[in-house]
Structures are given as C-alpha cells and as structure tokens.
Design an enzyme around this catalytic site. Structure first.
Site, short mmCIF file in Angstrom:
data_model
loop_
_atom_site.label_atom_id
_atom_site.label_comp_id
_atom_site.label_asym_id
_atom_site.label_seq_id
_atom_site.Cartn_x
_atom_site.Cartn_y
_atom_site.Cartn_z
N THR A 7 -10.18 35.45 24.59
CA THR A 7 -11.27 35.59 23.84
C THR A 7 -11.89 36.89 23.74
O THR A 7 -12.02 37.49 24.79
CB THR A 7 -12.47 34.28 24.27
OG1 THR A 7 -13.28 34.46 23.30
CG2 THR A 7 -13.09 34.54 25.58
N ASP A 66 -10.38 27.56 21.24
CA ASP A 66 -10.68 27.66 19.82
C ASP A 66 -11.87 26.48 19.50
O ASP A 66 -11.36 25.15 19.84
CB ASP A 66 -9.58 27.62 19.05
CG ASP A 66 -9.88 28.00 17.72
OD1 ASP A 66 -10.22 29.31 17.35
OD2 ASP A 66 -9.92 27.27 16.52
N ASP A 148 -25.87 26.17 18.25
CA ASP A 148 -26.76 25.24 18.92
C ASP A 148 -28.08 24.77 18.33
O ASP A 148 -28.57 23.94 18.64
CB ASP A 148 -26.67 26.25 19.97
CG ASP A 148 -25.50 25.90 20.92
OD1 ASP A 148 -24.79 25.15 20.72
OD2 ASP A 148 -25.33 26.66 22.08
N LYS A 168 -26.45 22.01 29.02
CA LYS A 168 -25.34 22.11 27.92
C LYS A 168 -23.94 22.04 28.52
O LYS A 168 -23.22 21.38 27.89
CB LYS A 168 -25.52 23.56 27.01
CG LYS A 168 -24.42 23.74 26.03
CD LYS A 168 -24.41 25.06 25.32
CE LYS A 168 -23.26 25.09 24.34
NZ LYS A 168 -23.32 26.28 23.84
N HIS A 173 -18.82 20.07 24.39
CA HIS A 173 -17.34 20.23 23.93
C HIS A 173 -16.63 21.06 25.03
O HIS A 173 -15.54 20.85 25.47
CB HIS A 173 -17.12 20.65 22.38
CG HIS A 173 -18.08 21.87 22.24
ND1 HIS A 173 -19.47 21.94 22.50
CD2 HIS A 173 -17.74 23.07 21.65
CE1 HIS A 173 -19.84 23.13 22.13
NE2 HIS A 173 -18.58 23.93 21.51
P1 ITT Z 1 -12.87 34.16 20.07
O1 ITT Z 1 -11.92 33.75 18.69
O2 ITT Z 1 -12.54 35.52 20.42
O3 ITT Z 1 -12.44 33.19 21.31
P2 ITT Z 1 -14.77 33.35 17.98
O4 ITT Z 1 -16.14 33.24 18.26
O5 ITT Z 1 -14.20 33.94 16.80
O6 ITT Z 1 -14.17 34.14 19.31
P3 ITT Z 1 -13.90 30.65 17.64
O7 ITT Z 1 -12.77 31.27 16.50
O8 ITT Z 1 -13.42 29.70 18.14
O9 ITT Z 1 -14.28 31.96 18.41
O10 ITT Z 1 -15.20 30.36 16.73
C1 ITT Z 1 -16.13 29.53 17.25
C2 ITT Z 1 -17.27 29.63 16.80
O11 ITT Z 1 -17.76 28.26 16.57
C3 ITT Z 1 -18.40 30.38 17.05
O12 ITT Z 1 -18.44 31.96 16.76
C4 ITT Z 1 -19.57 29.61 16.96
O13 ITT Z 1 -20.05 29.85 15.46
C5 ITT Z 1 -19.10 28.20 16.96
N1 ITT Z 1 -19.23 27.59 18.05
C6 ITT Z 1 -18.13 27.17 19.05
N2 ITT Z 1 -18.69 26.75 20.33
C7 ITT Z 1 -20.21 26.69 19.84
C8 ITT Z 1 -21.27 26.28 20.86
O14 ITT Z 1 -21.11 25.94 22.20
N3 ITT Z 1 -22.39 26.38 20.21
C9 ITT Z 1 -22.54 26.94 19.19
N4 ITT Z 1 -21.72 27.36 18.39
C10 ITT Z 1 -20.42 27.36 18.58
#
Ligand code: ITT
Length: 188
Positions: A7, A66, A148, A168, A173
């Site tokens: 990540t 993801d 969040d 949290k 998740h």
């Molecule tokens: P990496 O791909 O480098 O891991 P990213 O932020 O682009 O980083 P994702 O493609 O998995 O990762 O997108 C996750 C998005 O979903 C994140 O940027 C938030 O906008 C949302 N998200 C995921 N988990 C969350 C959480 O625990 N609380 C709030 N928003 C969350």
C-alpha cells in the site's frame, strides 16, 4: 516475521500496525517503485493485483488491502473507486452527501479485501471484512480517515470518525479482515 504491506496509504499502515501490535510481525512498506495499476473490477481482484505487484519487486511475504465504501442507494458506489471519487477526501465526502440528498435509504458498508501471498508468490490466505452502517446527513468527528466522518455504525450513535483508534480497529472492515489473516499466520 516481516510482511510487506502492499500500500501507499499511510492511514492503512497505521491501523494495520496498531491491530497487529501484539503479534510478532513487522509490516514494512514496499520499495518506492511499487505503483500497481488497479484495473480489477472487484475489491478482491484489486487486492490481488496490489499483492502481486509488491511480491514481484520483493519476493517476500506480502499483504494487500483493497477497501472502500459501498452505498446501496448509489448501486454500490463509490465501491472500488472510493479513493478516486473526487480530488480530495473532503470533496469525496461532499460528493457522497450531495448524491444522497433527499434519499431515505442510506444503508452502506465498508469492505476490506485482504490478500496474503507467501514468498513463492502463491495466495496463502485471503479474506474480505465487512462493516455495516449508514450515511449520515452531515459529517461528524475527526478521527480516522477517508469516509469515516459520514459513516454511522450499525446499532450505534457514533460515526467511525467519533471512535477512538482502538474502538475503530475492533469493529472495522480492516480489523475484521486482519484478525483472520493473523489467525491464519498463527497456525504457521
Ligand atoms: P493503496 O491502493 O495504496 O492501498 P488507496 O487509498 O488508494 O491506497 P484503496 O484503493 O483500497 O486504497 O482505496 C481505499 C479508499 O477507500 C480510501 O482511500 C478511502 O477513501 C476509503 N476507505 C477505505 N477504508 C476506509 C476506512 O477505514 N475509513 C474510511 N475510508 C476508507
């Protein structure tokens, strides 16, 4: 044991290290040339793509996360596009609130698809954690990250951003998915 965390999201790194603090595992970041093309159509596919990309440059144990927010009234959006739904975290929140204006059905869930690859590049374990809730009318709270402040937990009066870090991580998740991964690793 060292595991490469596939990540570039520093919030994920912080949460994952906090959840795993009592285990003898050090999560380390991939080299700076880690830049996968997330062109899958599901969280699970994108999780595998990220894991494989980190494995290809390290050949070590790798864990990918993801994740995103799926809103029923928006047919599951922003879903796998959660990180790209608008330019900044605040604009992403504003877009969701705008799109849900006047909408009574506000149920939603966070999903987190984790993929663990062993040093030979095979999938050792995978699990998707889900956290149910709904979208509030106006954002509340400053903890956490991303969506969040607009995510109201099921059976609670608090948004995810009004919870402490520990609270949290216990029910999120990400916390659910990582607990399964850690249980799997404990059997190794
Ligand atoms: P990496 O791909 O480098 O891991 P990213 O932020 O682009 O980083 P994702 O493609 O998995 O990762 O997108 C996750 C998005 O979903 C994140 O940027 C938030 O906008 C949302 N998200 C995921 N988990 C969350 C959480 O625990 N609380 C709030 N928003 C969350």
């Amino acid at each position: 044991m060292e595991i490469v965390l596939a990540t570039s999201n520093e919030h994920k790194v912080k949460e994952i290290n906090a959840i795993a603090q009592n285990y003898n595992i050090k999560f380390i970041l991939p080299p700076s040339d880690f830049d996968p093309l997330e062109n899958g159509t599901t969280f699970e596919e994108n999780s595998y793509i990220k894991a494989k990309a980190a494995w290809e440059i390290t050949h070590k144990w790798v864990l990918a996360d993801d994740s995103g927010l799926c809103i029923d009234a928006l047919n599951g959006a922003p879903g796998i596009y959660s990180a790209r739904y608008a330019e900044t975290p605040q604009k992403r929140i504003d877009r969701v609130l705008d799109e849900l204006q006047g909408e009574e059905t506000r149920t939603a869930r966070f999903k987190c698809a984790m993929t663990l690859l062993s040093p030979n590049g095979d999938v050792a374990f995978s699990h998707t954690g889900i956290c149910e809730g709904s979208i509030v009318e106006a954002q509340r709270g400053t903890n956490g990250f991303g969506y969040d402040p607009i995510f109201l937990l099921q059976n609670s009066t608090k948004t995810m951003a009004e919870l402490s870090e520990d609270e949290k991580n216990n029910l999120s998740h990400r916390g659910k998915a990582l607990k399964k991964v850690l249980e799997y690793l404990a059997t190794k």
